[in-house]
Design a protein around this motif. Structure first.
Motif, PDB file in Angstrom:
ATOM      1  N   LYS A   1       6.889   7.335  30.526  1.00 12.66           N
ATOM      2  CA  LYS A   1       7.871   6.608  31.336  1.00 12.66           C
ATOM      3  C   LYS A   1       9.152   7.434  31.474  1.00 12.66           C
ATOM      4  CE  LYS A   1       6.011   2.009  30.666  1.00 12.66           C
ATOM      5  NZ  LYS A   1       6.245   0.569  30.539  1.00 12.66           N
TER       6      LYS A   1
ATOM      7  N   PHE B   1      22.638 -14.046  36.613  1.00 17.70           N
ATOM      8  CA  PHE B   1      22.365 -14.465  37.996  1.00 17.70           C
ATOM      9  C   PHE B   1      20.869 -14.743  38.142  1.00 17.70           C
ATOM     10  CE2 PHE B   1      20.107 -10.939  40.135  1.00 17.70           C
ATOM     11  CZ  PHE B   1      20.062 -10.050  39.072  1.00 17.70           C
TER      12      PHE B   1
ATOM     13  N   ASN C   1      17.894  -5.788  31.247  1.00 19.87           N
ATOM     14  CA  ASN C   1      16.609  -6.452  31.490  1.00 19.87           C
ATOM     15  C   ASN C   1      15.957  -6.905  30.198  1.00 19.87           C
ATOM     16  OD1 ASN C   1      16.329  -6.240  34.349  1.00 19.87           O
ATOM     17  ND2 ASN C   1      15.958  -4.046  34.122  1.00 19.87           N
TER      18      ASN C   1
ATOM     19  N   CYS D   1      20.342  -9.722  33.655  1.00 21.59           N
ATOM     20  CA  CYS D   1      19.201  -9.974  34.545  1.00 21.59           C
ATOM     21  C   CYS D   1      18.065 -10.626  33.779  1.00 21.59           C
ATOM     22  CB  CYS D   1      18.759  -8.649  35.164  1.00 21.59           C
ATOM     23  SG  CYS D   1      17.326  -8.831  36.243  1.00 21.59           S
ATOM     24  N   GLY D   2      17.838 -10.197  32.550  1.00 18.11           N
ATOM     25  CA  GLY D   2      16.747 -10.760  31.758  1.00 18.11           C
ATOM     26  C   GLY D   2      16.836 -10.296  30.321  1.00 18.11           C
TER      27      GLY D   2
ATOM     28  N   ALA E   1       9.606  -2.883  37.313  1.00 17.81           N
ATOM     29  CA  ALA E   1       9.760  -3.257  38.724  1.00 17.81           C
ATOM     30  C   ALA E   1      11.236  -3.329  39.128  1.00 17.81           C
ATOM     31  CB  ALA E   1       9.080  -4.603  38.963  1.00 17.81           C
ATOM     32  N   VAL E   2      12.011  -4.132  38.419  1.00 21.77           N
ATOM     33  CA  VAL E   2      13.434  -4.272  38.755  1.00 21.77           C
ATOM     34  C   VAL E   2      14.180  -2.990  38.390  1.00 21.77           C
ATOM     35  CG1 VAL E   2      15.565  -5.550  38.243  1.00 21.77           C
ATOM     36  CG2 VAL E   2      13.397  -6.788  38.441  1.00 21.77           C
TER      37      VAL E   2
ATOM     38  N   GLY F   1      10.194   2.746  27.316  1.00 21.00           N
ATOM     39  CA  GLY F   1       9.363   2.979  26.131  1.00 21.00           C
ATOM     40  C   GLY F   1       8.308   4.048  26.363  1.00 21.00           C
TER      41      GLY F   1
ATOM     42  N   TYR G   1      13.404   4.355  23.953  1.00 22.49           N
ATOM     43  CA  TYR G   1      13.918   3.477  22.884  1.00 22.49           C
ATOM     44  C   TYR G   1      12.935   3.324  21.737  1.00 22.49           C
ATOM     45  CZ  TYR G   1      11.020  -0.517  24.385  1.00 22.49           C
ATOM     46  OH  TYR G   1       9.963  -1.351  24.670  1.00 22.49           O
TER      47      TYR G   1
ATOM     48  N   ASN H   1       2.758  -1.433  32.218  1.00 23.78           N
ATOM     49  CA  ASN H   1       3.074  -1.103  33.610  1.00 23.78           C
ATOM     50  C   ASN H   1       4.141  -0.028  33.751  1.00 23.78           C
ATOM     51  OD1 ASN H   1       4.796  -3.239  32.475  1.00 23.78           O
ATOM     52  ND2 ASN H   1       5.843  -3.192  34.427  1.00 23.78           N
TER      53      ASN H   1
ATOM     54  N   VAL I   1      17.951 -14.544  41.189  1.00 19.48           N
ATOM     55  CA  VAL I   1      17.750 -13.957  42.524  1.00 19.48           C
ATOM     56  C   VAL I   1      17.552 -15.028  43.594  1.00 19.48           C
ATOM     57  CG1 VAL I   1      15.256 -13.620  42.211  1.00 19.48           C
ATOM     58  CG2 VAL I   1      16.506 -12.161  43.807  1.00 19.48           C
TER      59      VAL I   1
ATOM     60  N   TYR J   1      11.414 -13.170  24.927  1.00 16.90           N
ATOM     61  CA  TYR J   1      10.726 -14.243  25.665  1.00 16.90           C
ATOM     62  C   TYR J   1       9.608 -14.920  24.861  1.00 16.90           C
ATOM     63  CZ  TYR J   1      13.091 -12.841  30.022  1.00 16.90           C
ATOM     64  OH  TYR J   1      14.018 -12.558  30.994  1.00 16.90           O
TER      65      TYR J   1
HETATM   66  N1  NAP Z   1      17.590 -12.794  37.009  1.00 17.09           N
HETATM   67  C1  NAP Z   1      16.608 -12.789  37.901  1.00 17.09           C
HETATM   68  O1  NAP Z   1      16.674 -13.406  38.958  1.00 17.09           O
HETATM   69  C2  NAP Z   1      15.382 -11.975  37.600  1.00 17.09           C
HETATM   70  C3  NAP Z   1      14.392 -11.750  38.570  1.00 17.09           C
HETATM   71  C4  NAP Z   1      13.298 -10.941  38.248  1.00 17.09           C
HETATM   72  C5  NAP Z   1      13.189 -10.405  36.965  1.00 17.09           C
HETATM   73  N2  NAP Z   1      14.153 -10.671  36.059  1.00 17.09           N
HETATM   74  C6  NAP Z   1      14.113 -10.087  34.707  1.00 17.09           C
HETATM   75  O2  NAP Z   1      14.184  -8.692  34.855  1.00 17.09           O
HETATM   76  C7  NAP Z   1      13.543  -8.062  33.757  1.00 17.09           C
HETATM   77  C8  NAP Z   1      12.526  -7.056  34.276  1.00 17.09           C
HETATM   78  O3  NAP Z   1      11.534  -7.734  35.016  1.00 17.09           O
HETATM   79  P1  NAP Z   1      10.411  -6.938  35.805  1.00 17.09           P
HETATM   80  O4  NAP Z   1       9.665  -7.907  36.619  1.00 17.09           O
HETATM   81  O5  NAP Z   1      11.018  -5.756  36.451  1.00 17.09           O
HETATM   82  O6  NAP Z   1       9.459  -6.456  34.629  1.00 17.09           O
HETATM   83  P2  NAP Z   1       9.065  -4.972  34.297  1.00 17.09           P
HETATM   84  O7  NAP Z   1      10.295  -4.239  33.888  1.00 17.09           O
HETATM   85  O8  NAP Z   1       8.264  -4.426  35.422  1.00 17.09           O
HETATM   86  O9  NAP Z   1       8.095  -5.141  33.079  1.00 17.09           O
HETATM   87  C9  NAP Z   1       8.589  -5.499  31.845  1.00 17.09           C
HETATM   88  C10 NAP Z   1       8.905  -4.248  31.005  1.00 17.09           C
HETATM   89  O10 NAP Z   1       9.724  -4.637  29.935  1.00 17.09           O
HETATM   90  C11 NAP Z   1       9.601  -3.687  28.906  1.00 17.09           C
HETATM   91  N3  NAP Z   1       9.611  -4.379  27.615  1.00 17.09           N
HETATM   92  C12 NAP Z   1       8.708  -5.261  27.146  1.00 17.09           C
HETATM   93  N4  NAP Z   1       9.078  -5.686  25.922  1.00 17.09           N
HETATM   94  C13 NAP Z   1      10.223  -5.025  25.607  1.00 17.09           C
HETATM   95  C14 NAP Z   1      11.091  -5.040  24.472  1.00 17.09           C
HETATM   96  N5  NAP Z   1      10.849  -5.808  23.393  1.00 17.09           N
HETATM   97  N6  NAP Z   1      12.182  -4.237  24.502  1.00 17.09           N
HETATM   98  C15 NAP Z   1      12.429  -3.452  25.560  1.00 17.09           C
HETATM   99  N7  NAP Z   1      11.657  -3.404  26.665  1.00 17.09           N
HETATM  100  C16 NAP Z   1      10.577  -4.187  26.688  1.00 17.09           C
HETATM  101  C17 NAP Z   1       8.284  -2.944  29.134  1.00 17.09           C
HETATM  102  O11 NAP Z   1       8.585  -1.596  29.428  1.00 17.09           O
HETATM  103  P3  NAP Z   1       8.714  -0.492  28.257  1.00 17.09           P
HETATM  104  O12 NAP Z   1       7.374   0.173  28.187  1.00 17.09           O
HETATM  105  O13 NAP Z   1       9.809   0.384  28.756  1.00 17.09           O
HETATM  106  O14 NAP Z   1       9.033  -1.222  26.991  1.00 17.09           O
HETATM  107  C18 NAP Z   1       7.685  -3.633  30.358  1.00 17.09           C
HETATM  108  O15 NAP Z   1       7.035  -2.724  31.204  1.00 17.09           O
HETATM  109  C19 NAP Z   1      12.915  -9.191  32.929  1.00 17.09           C
HETATM  110  O16 NAP Z   1      13.785  -9.514  31.883  1.00 17.09           O
HETATM  111  C20 NAP Z   1      12.848 -10.337  33.925  1.00 17.09           C
HETATM  112  O17 NAP Z   1      12.822 -11.592  33.288  1.00 17.09           O
HETATM  113  C21 NAP Z   1      15.232 -11.444  36.347  1.00 17.09           C
END
Ligand code: NAP
Length: 333
Positions: free
Chosen positions: A183, A274, A221, A243-244, A158-159, A179, A198, A325, A276, A249
């Motif tokens: 994708k 940061f 992320n 960002c994450g 998503a992000v 992954g 990766y 996703n 959001v 987790y």
């Molecule tokens: N700082 C903020 O304010 C803020 C706000 C929103 C989200 N975030 C962070 O932004 C990041 C992305 O969030 P999102 O909502 O956009 O989720 P997302 O990317 O839509 O979904 C998570 C994706 O992470 C990947 N993933 C899962 N386990 C993994 C691993 N061990 N190594 C590498 N990739 C892995 C998967 O894709 P693959 O199939 O590619 O592995 C999965 O589809 C997260 O870390 C979230 O906590 C931060």
């Protein structure tokens, strides 16, 4: 009137991955709204990696979800009863309604949606909280400049997918990390210059080959080994947007820290985190920019929508950590 609402509540705090003991399915009664309140029938629930962190009883940017409470979640829905001056029956809205079928709200943090601009799932994705995260993380923390080279992890999520497309629209060279071959193929389709799988390639070696002069911005992320690979391939003055760190987790013990952090010194680089929610005052700026791009086709907003209702939440959440996703993961109620 009374609405019967199926809800997912936190039953016990998990260690590691949430499992069957973590959640309970509860049937709650939602009564008519009092003055200043309204009732929302939820239609889509957002699945967010950060949800795992909200289950831990630790100090964070939001208080932990309490045991016995409905799980916190962003969601979209329709107002079905209102005693609130600002919302009428039929309004489409987004807010932190929880993993529930019906929610009562006083309107705080709730925004009306224009479903002619985009469907509800997109308002939870590219035009919602993840889109804002991409926009402010890239512009305010990454300070990305046209012509720079940027690497983004979880790039098909998503992000990440919004980060990548915003960077392309700015005239940057964009390398995505995700992954699996599907994708990677999608990332190429939406215009990324390069995409690294990766799961089957060495990120470190591929980054070295693709950006021999180093990268200007790494939008992180995922943390973990991919962060180390990016740290090892910086250009002088690089910015890392923290960002994450989804790779850690569900860890039961604290992950080892970044091994390559001395690169920050060597390359005069910075790494800044940061949240959001701190940009709430500027959400309209981001929504305006992102919806214009969705309308003109320069931003592809994609969602993976799962069926299953609130009962499907426990499994759907785990799917996020398995990468089920492409684009934003949403649960249909
Ligand atoms: N700082 C903020 O304010 C803020 C706000 C929103 C989200 N975030 C962070 O932004 C990041 C992305 O969030 P999102 O909502 O956009 O989720 P997302 O990317 O839509 O979904 C998570 C994706 O992470 C990947 N993933 C899962 N386990 C993994 C691993 N061990 N190594 C590498 N990739 C892995 C998967 O894709 P693959 O199939 O590619 O592995 C999965 O589809 C997260 O870390 C979230 O906590 C931060």
């Amino acid at each position: 009137m009374t609405w019967t609402s199926k809800e997912i509540h936190l039953a016990t705090r998990p260690t590691g991955y949430p499992d069957g003991d973590t959640w309970s399915l509860v049937s709650a009664e939602v009564q008519d709204p009092a003055e200043g309140e309204f009732v929302v029938e939820v239609d889509h629930i957002s699945l967010d990696p950060a949800m795992r962190g909200w289950l831990n009883d630790v100090r964070s940017y939001v208080p932990p979800v309490k045991v016995g409470e409905a799980m916190r979640a962003l969601a979209t829905g329709t107002v079905v009863a209102s005693a609130h001056a600002g919302f009428v029956v039929g309004d489409a809205v987004v807010g932190t309604f929880g993993v529930v079928e019906y929610a009562k709200s006083n309107g705080r943090g709730v925004t009306r949606l224009d479903l002619d601009v985009a469907g509800a799932p997109t308002w939870l994705g590219a035009l919602g909280m993840p889109g804002m995260t991409a926009y402010f993380g890239l512009n305010d923390i990454g300070r990305l400049q046209p012509g720079e080279t940027i690497v983004v992890s979880a790039a098909a999520g998503a992000v990440g997918s919004v980060v990548a497309q915003l960077a392309k629209a700015m005239g940057c060279r964009v390398i995505g990390i995700a992954g699996g071959p599907d994708k990677v193929a999608w990332l190429k389709e939406i215009g990324l210059d390069e995409a690294i799988d990766y799961k089957s390639e060495s990120v470190h070696k591929r980054l070295r080959a693709l950006a021999p002069d180093g990268i200007d911005v790494y939008f992180d992320n995922v943390g973990g080994e991919i962060l180390d690979a990016a740290l090892a391939n910086l250009r002088r003055g690089a910015r890392i947007v923290l960002c994450g760190a989804i790779s850690s987790y569900n860890d039961e013990t604290l992950a080892e820290g970044p091994r390559r952090y001395m690169s920050l010194l060597v390359f005069r680089a910075t790494m800044a985190g940061f949240v959001v929610f701190d940009y709430e005052d500027r959400y309209p700026e981001a929504v305006a920019a992102l919806s214009k791009m969705v309308a003109d086709g320069s931003l592809v907003a994609r969602e993976t929508v799962l069926d299953g209702g609130v009962e499907g939440f426990p499994e759907a959440l785990l799917g996020l950590y398995d990468g089920v996703n492409t684009g934003k993961l949403v649960l249909k109620v």
